[in-house]
Design a protein around this motif. Structure first.
Motif, PDB file in Angstrom:
ATOM      1  N   ALA A  81      -6.204   5.741  -8.126  1.00 14.80           N
ATOM      2  CA  ALA A  81      -6.916   6.885  -7.534  1.00 14.80           C
ATOM      3  C   ALA A  81      -7.810   7.569  -8.574  1.00 14.80           C
ATOM      4  N   ALA A  82      -7.393   7.524  -9.852  1.00 16.65           N
ATOM      5  CA  ALA A  82      -8.147   8.214 -10.911  1.00 16.65           C
ATOM      6  C   ALA A  82      -9.304   7.371 -11.456  1.00 16.65           C
ATOM      7  N   LEU A  83      -9.245   6.050 -11.217  1.00 15.84           N
ATOM      8  CA  LEU A  83     -10.247   5.146 -11.805  1.00 15.84           C
ATOM      9  C   LEU A  83     -11.557   5.167 -11.017  1.00 15.84           C
ATOM     10  N   ARG A  84     -12.418   6.087 -11.358  1.00 19.79           N
ATOM     11  CA  ARG A  84     -13.725   6.129 -10.702  1.00 19.79           C
ATOM     12  C   ARG A  84     -14.691   5.212 -11.450  1.00 19.79           C
ATOM     13  N   GLU A  85     -15.699   4.760 -10.759  1.00 17.53           N
ATOM     14  CA  GLU A  85     -16.778   3.994 -11.394  1.00 17.53           C
ATOM     15  C   GLU A  85     -17.317   4.815 -12.570  1.00 17.53           C
ATOM     16  N   GLY A  86     -17.429   4.181 -13.735  1.00 19.82           N
ATOM     17  CA  GLY A  86     -17.989   4.902 -14.881  1.00 19.82           C
ATOM     18  C   GLY A  86     -16.987   5.749 -15.646  1.00 19.82           C
ATOM     19  N   ALA A  87     -15.727   5.845 -15.143  1.00 26.09           N
ATOM     20  CA  ALA A  87     -14.717   6.607 -15.886  1.00 26.09           C
ATOM     21  C   ALA A  87     -14.465   5.906 -17.222  1.00 26.09           C
ATOM     22  N   ARG A  88     -14.280   6.696 -18.271  1.00 19.96           N
ATOM     23  CA  ARG A  88     -13.994   6.098 -19.585  1.00 19.96           C
ATOM     24  C   ARG A  88     -12.481   5.957 -19.730  1.00 19.96           C
ATOM     25  N   LEU A  89     -12.024   4.708 -19.776  1.00 20.70           N
ATOM     26  CA  LEU A  89     -10.595   4.424 -19.874  1.00 20.70           C
ATOM     27  C   LEU A  89     -10.298   3.791 -21.225  1.00 20.70           C
TER      28      LEU A  89
END
Length: 396
Positions: free
Chosen positions: A142-150
């Motif tokens: 749910a937290a993994l949006r496109e462009g999120a820095r992981l």
């Protein structure tokens, strides 16, 4: 204890290993009472898809359930869920639980699995995830949006799988860890190097060869990771995948030997009438010594072996270990034991084409086989491990 004396089997842990124990007992004709105690509220589900299909959203979470409600009912076992085991009395074979139950049985099977290792300060920061339960997978997904820095802390199997899935979802992904390449510990330098190239080509940044010294945060939320080298990696999300600890804290005063798991004999017996299966079990493998395997195949095979022992069989459990991993378009399959010092020889296909089979030898004996996108050929080569391990040496 003979089959006829065993009127009640208690399985502690409603996971794949726990469920397989129940199914094996019933398949082999056991008619007695079976109770399964689980600390989660879910019926048994599969963990390998959590870092892949469930995380990516390709599967709804209920697809990870191992059996339908009807299949579970047909087992005729009582499932007590959402209640953790807190103590074991070996003499009376009684397990106490968090809610105050006292469960007595003739045979007890410990299948409590492992829990993720964490970093100092981790519980206090929002945006820091681990991967063990269905909830963990859904929360990260749910937290993994496109462009999120992981930033994935840990270059083992789980870390590499999560990185691949997150990258496929469009996140900006960095893997940090002390080893020089992804899965270096599990597959050795040759294959780990190829895996590193694959991740790099797909846009995963590798910051390997240096440990993580701390998590950085502001106002209770993670903002990045500081490496031992001093470099700071900014992050919106961090996954900590630095290995797992066997869930044995509830056995601390039981008198059972605990050392990186529940220590068992060659028949997976920890004490009279008490057995261990799956990720939590560390048993005497007659060819590899004391080992503990964290993989799905072992959960099933070990459960079947313990069910047979409970029903009166007297055979050691001597499997050829097996695990697989899917990352991007690569499917790696590993049979046997790949020792770090092993001599590696590519025997089929080509590394450059990313379709190959490699054989791992220690002291001239084949101990392991690894296949990259060559499942059939890999399976055929498994026989070489069996030949090396189980054929008596000719007398010279």
């Amino acid at each position: 204890m003979s089959h006829s004396d065993c009127a009640h089997v208690l399985v502690v842990g409603a996971s794949a290993a726990g469920l397989s124990t129940v199914e094996s007992l019933r398949r082999k004709g056991y008619q007695g009472q079976i109770t399964v105690l689980g600390d989660e509220w879910h019926m048994p589900y599969d963990r390998p898809p959590l870092s892949k299909q469930v995380l990516s959203g390709a599967w709804e979470s209920d697809k990870a359930q191992l059996r339908s409600a009807e299949d579970i009912r047909s087992l005729g076992a009582e499932f007590l869920l959402g209640d953790a085991a807190t103590a074991l009395n070996v003499e009376s074979r009684t397990v106490r639980t968090q809610s105050g139950r006292a469960l007595r049985a003739d045979a007890i099977v410990i299948a409590t699995g492992v829990r993720p290792r964490t970093l100092p300060g981790q519980p206090d920061l929002a945006g820091v995830h681990v991967m063990r339960t269905l909830e963990d997978s859904l929360a990260l997904g749910a937290a993994l949006r496109e462009g999120a820095r992981l930033v994935v802390v840990g270059e083992g199997v789980l870390g590499a799988e999560i990185a691949a899935t997150a990258r496929t979802l469009g996140a900006e992904v960095t893997i940090a860890g002390p080893l020089s390449a992804p899965m270096a510990m599990q597959v050795g330098p040759l294959v780990a190097g190829v895996l590193g190239e694959l991740h790099t080509e797909r846009g995963v940044r590798l910051r390997l060869g240096t440990g993580v010294s701390e998590l950085l945060g502001r106002e209770g939320r993670v903002t990045g990771v500081r490496l031992a080298s001093g470099e700071e990696l900014p992050a919106d999300l961090v996954v900590v995948a630095i290995g797992a600890i066997p869930c044995t804290q509830w056995l601390q005063d039981s008198g059972i030997r605990l050392d990186n798991g529940v220590v068992c004999d060659a028949r997976c017996r920890a004490a009279d009438g008490v057995y261990a299966v799956g990720d939590v079990a560390r048993w005497e493998h007659e060819k590899f010594g004391l080992i503990r395997l964290e993989n799905r195949t072992n959960a099933t095979e070990q459960a079947a072996a313990v069910a047979e022992t409970i029903l009166g069989s007297d055979r050691p459990y001597v499997p050829v270990p097996y695990f697989w991993t899917d990352q991007f378009d690569a499917k790696l399959q590993v049979h046997g034991v790949l020792r770090p010092e092993a001599e590696v020889q590519v025997v089929e296909g080509e590394v450059a084409a990313r379709r190959f089979v490699a054989v791992y030898r220690t002291d001239g004996l084949v101990t392991g086989v690894l296949g990259w996108n060559m499942p059939k050929q890999t399976r055929l080569r498994r026989q070489e491990i069996l030949d090396a391990l189980f054929t008596p040496s000719p007398i010279s």
